[in-house]
Design a protein around this motif. Sequence first.
Motif, PDB file in Angstrom:
ATOM      1  N   ASN A   1      69.909  21.657 -45.376  1.00 35.15           N
ATOM      2  CA  ASN A   1      69.123  22.885 -45.420  1.00 35.15           C
ATOM      3  C   ASN A   1      68.683  23.207 -46.857  1.00 35.15           C
ATOM      4  O   ASN A   1      67.520  23.554 -47.105  1.00 35.15           O
ATOM      5  CB  ASN A   1      69.971  24.031 -44.856  1.00 35.15           C
ATOM      6  N   ALA A   2      69.610  23.060 -47.800  1.00 38.36           N
ATOM      7  CA  ALA A   2      69.288  23.374 -49.205  1.00 38.36           C
ATOM      8  C   ALA A   2      68.234  22.423 -49.761  1.00 38.36           C
ATOM      9  O   ALA A   2      67.315  22.848 -50.468  1.00 38.36           O
ATOM     10  CB  ALA A   2      70.567  23.324 -50.050  1.00 38.36           C
ATOM     11  N   VAL A   3      68.336  21.144 -49.401  1.00 39.77           N
ATOM     12  CA  VAL A   3      67.335  20.176 -49.867  1.00 39.77           C
ATOM     13  C   VAL A   3      65.955  20.523 -49.304  1.00 39.77           C
ATOM     14  O   VAL A   3      64.955  20.534 -50.037  1.00 39.77           O
ATOM     15  CB  VAL A   3      67.729  18.735 -49.449  1.00 39.77           C
TER      16      VAL A   3
ATOM     17  N   PHE B   1      64.918  23.421 -48.152  1.00 34.33           N
ATOM     18  CA  PHE B   1      64.465  24.692 -48.734  1.00 34.33           C
ATOM     19  C   PHE B   1      63.851  24.470 -50.104  1.00 34.33           C
ATOM     20  O   PHE B   1      62.796  25.033 -50.421  1.00 34.33           O
ATOM     21  CB  PHE B   1      65.635  25.679 -48.832  1.00 34.33           C
ATOM     22  N   GLU B   2      64.511  23.631 -50.917  1.00 40.20           N
ATOM     23  CA  GLU B   2      63.978  23.396 -52.266  1.00 40.20           C
ATOM     24  C   GLU B   2      62.637  22.669 -52.234  1.00 40.20           C
ATOM     25  O   GLU B   2      61.875  22.740 -53.185  1.00 40.20           O
ATOM     26  CB  GLU B   2      65.013  22.649 -53.119  1.00 40.20           C
ATOM     27  N   ARG B   3      62.368  21.996 -51.121  1.00 37.01           N
ATOM     28  CA  ARG B   3      61.032  21.398 -50.954  1.00 37.01           C
ATOM     29  C   ARG B   3      60.030  22.394 -50.378  1.00 37.01           C
ATOM     30  O   ARG B   3      58.885  22.025 -50.076  1.00 37.01           O
ATOM     31  CB  ARG B   3      61.127  20.186 -50.017  1.00 37.01           C
ATOM     32  N   GLY B   4      60.478  23.624 -50.133  1.00 35.79           N
ATOM     33  CA  GLY B   4      59.561  24.667 -49.669  1.00 35.79           C
ATOM     34  C   GLY B   4      59.381  24.716 -48.165  1.00 35.79           C
ATOM     35  O   GLY B   4      58.465  25.375 -47.665  1.00 35.79           O
ATOM     36  N   LEU B   5      60.256  24.033 -47.428  1.00 37.14           N
ATOM     37  CA  LEU B   5      60.100  23.993 -45.965  1.00 37.14           C
ATOM     38  C   LEU B   5      60.812  25.185 -45.304  1.00 37.14           C
ATOM     39  O   LEU B   5      61.765  25.736 -45.847  1.00 37.14           O
ATOM     40  CB  LEU B   5      60.674  22.682 -45.417  1.00 37.14           C
ATOM     41  N   ALA B   6      60.323  25.544 -44.123  1.00 36.99           N
ATOM     42  CA  ALA B   6      60.943  26.620 -43.339  1.00 36.99           C
ATOM     43  C   ALA B   6      62.130  26.041 -42.576  1.00 36.99           C
ATOM     44  O   ALA B   6      61.962  25.114 -41.778  1.00 36.99           O
ATOM     45  CB  ALA B   6      59.933  27.216 -42.364  1.00 36.99           C
TER      46      ALA B   6
END
Lengths: 205, 205
Positions: free
Chosen positions: B48-50, B52-57
């Motif tokens: 999830n953190a990876v 999120f850091e790529r800007g995904l929902a």
Amino acid sequence: MGAATNIVWHEASVDRGARAQQRGHRSAILWFTGLSGSGKSSLANAVNAVLFERGLATYVLDGDNVRHGLCKDLGFSDADREENIRRIGEVAKLFLDAGVITLTAFVSPFQADRDRARALVAEGDFIEIYCAAELEVCEGRDPKGLYAKARAGVIKDFTGISSPYEAPLKPELRLNTGAMALEQSVALVIDYLETQGVLTAPSPT
Amino acid sequence: MGAATNIVWHEASVDRGARAQQRGHRSAILWFTGLSGSGKSSLANAVNAVLFERGLATYVLDGDNVRHGLCKDLGFSDADREENIRRIGEVAKLFLDAGVITLTAFVSPFQADRDRARALVAEGDFIEIYCAAELEVCEGRDPKGLYAKARAGVIKDFTGISSPYEAPLKPELRLNTGAMALEQSVALVIDYLETQGVLTAPSPT
């Protein structure tokens, strides 16, 4: 192993605040309530479309996607109606936590049920929007033929006819969706969200 | 009336395809399953953190946000466990529809329950990730002291000790989370999502 071998991430949990910063807007629950035919679903979907076109994360929970899925085990007894609204409130809370502006469109006729949903989240996260069309207007529209069936006794305990609707005591917004054009209702909701700072990122703390 | 007076929106409904186009990625359900202590939640949160850091929902559903909310009326009887997984599957389906990559981290020990969750969505939308740490490893970790309580008979029907765990028959991914470094498991999940085209927008049709 492919291109993803060099994987790094921060230990900090991805919380609601981080999502708001990244997406550039807060999340909130827009709880639309009103009689069948009062325009809740039309209004929720129109607001949703406006917010989507602005690039915001949004989702509509309504009878179409909830009653045949998460709540398909529930009927229309008092206990089941209460449990239905409880689950919707809990799911809306999860979407809120996920950073999504969540629009719920259910009759939700009882103040106590709506208050329980409100109590699940923080002050300001729950925006109760009363679609206050008159019963005569809603019954005149009767898009699904439900009022006719209720009057004929085919549907029992139908809100407004044979079961009470408790109008919100202190809604954040009260819209006369029986008299107002849809565009105007949408504009009032968007204005409210803008003044409350929902549509912009919170200041970093 | 404020700045929002000139409100326009398209009539087309905001569906999953429109969200994928706007956000630049598909949605999917990543269903992590495995024994208590197998590392489901750590892995789900790291993935999830990876993302999120790529800007995904993205969003993680786990015991922390589900058991005390949506499913707080449920205990640990067979029927209640089944209903618990059913509701999680239905909520994951709603998040999928909202365009969110949804990670669920529950023991979910029974194949039939997992199959029912899979059957709610289309082929390719449900990615079953088996966290296949050996029982001895999980019990050795015992981060919450649950295995000790289960061995002492304080907790009844504990998966792996006094209740069966049915290993996935055909998981999309099987990771030996008992032996592998977390970083490597994360990389394998991300690689899988990339090869399946989840992390990029589908071609407009």
